[in-house]
Design an enzyme around this catalytic site. Sequence first.
Site, PDB file in Angstrom:
ATOM      1  N   ALA A  87       0.835  -1.201   0.000  1.00  0.00           N
ATOM      2  CA  ALA A  87       0.000   0.000   0.000  1.00  0.00           C
ATOM      3  C   ALA A  87       0.874   1.257   0.000  1.00  0.00           C
ATOM      4  CB  ALA A  87      -0.972  -0.032   1.165  1.00  0.00           C
ATOM      5  N   CYS A  88       0.563   2.214   0.874  1.00  0.00           N
ATOM      6  CA  CYS A  88       1.268   3.497   0.847  1.00  0.00           C
ATOM      7  C   CYS A  88       2.708   3.414   1.349  1.00  0.00           C
ATOM      8  CB  CYS A  88       0.495   4.538   1.659  1.00  0.00           C
ATOM      9  SG  CYS A  88      -1.029   5.069   0.839  1.00  0.00           S
ATOM     10  N   SER A  89       3.111   2.281   1.878  1.00  0.00           N
ATOM     11  CA  SER A  89       4.502   2.113   2.306  1.00  0.00           C
ATOM     12  C   SER A  89       5.325   1.330   1.291  1.00  0.00           C
ATOM     13  CB  SER A  89       4.553   1.417   3.671  1.00  0.00           C
ATOM     14  OG  SER A  89       4.146   2.289   4.702  1.00  0.00           O
TER      15      SER A  89
END
Length: 373
Positions: A155-157
Amino acid sequence: MNQVVISGTGIYVPPHTISNEELVAAFNAYVDLQNAEHAEAIAAGSQAALTHSSVEFIEKASGIKQRYVIEKGGVLDPARMYPRFQERADDELSLMAEIAVVAAKDAMAQAGKTGADIDAVLCSSANMQRAYPAMAIEIQQAIGAGGYGFDMNVACSSATFAIEQAVNAVKSGTANCVLVLNPEITSAHLEWKDRDCHFIFGDVCTAVIVERADTATSQDQWEILGTKLVTQFSNNIRNNFGFMNRMEDSDPNGRDKTFRQEGRKVFKEVVPMAAAHIEAHLASQQIEPTAVRRYWLHQANLGMNQLVIKKLVGGEAGSDVAPLILDEFANTASAGSIIAFHRHRADLKSGELGVICSFGAGYSIGSVIARKR
């Protein structure tokens, strides 16, 4: 173990922008159409009326003022409210690969590398265009790289998690020069019809070159002092779109098949987690948070970043300490912290420290401590 540096970064910026004013006008037109279509049910109390959005609401909630998108006509069409992309033949370069190649070439030019110098390609983003073959392998071929490539999703990481894999590969000697790519076509998984999130995302692609210090030739090099990753399961950010939807006979256009979140819960839970993560990572290197010259943070919410920094340095810190790109790009999932690093590092002096940190669905948090050489 080989010493590792970031020797270049690159970016693909889409050709179109959508201002908050444009977005609100389209969304409110959609709301009016829906409320008119379901007027009887709304009057009977069996269905709730949809509520208008506003520029003031968006900017107060997020700090976002505009976003870049690959295609805007479909997004701003009240009868559609999502992008229009043309299907490509299997022998054509995929859209995700196409934007990744642009960012890759930008980073390679900065690092002084050609495709032949790269022996690993990691394509890491919140969503992949297809299941297989891996996007990374298609990109690898397009830029003329050797070695291997694979996709990953955190995801966003995704960017910081991929950087750690790249660093570990270079340290151990299984690769000498790794290209990390974060193609984020977030416009395709955003629910543009949901007032609570219709303004959040924008499209972009970032690229990072991670290589052995003794082979780096660029004028701008950042020694990687350490990386740190952590995950903790949470349903507060979720997307159920996947290959098993067909077998479940579920609605392919169901609300759960696009991005959704419990925003207030995410804010409340992730801010202290991110601040504690960064603080612990710095402590492992005997570094005080106040000794860090710059923090390149995940770009999801202005208030979230301000609070993370406040917890770290014990007071207010402006854009010089934690630069903001969110107002221009919106949330670009895994690419946000890399855009901040790409755009806001030239003024740091040799020996100064910086932290790249992302946080997102999972929950997932990744950090990279870097020192200007």
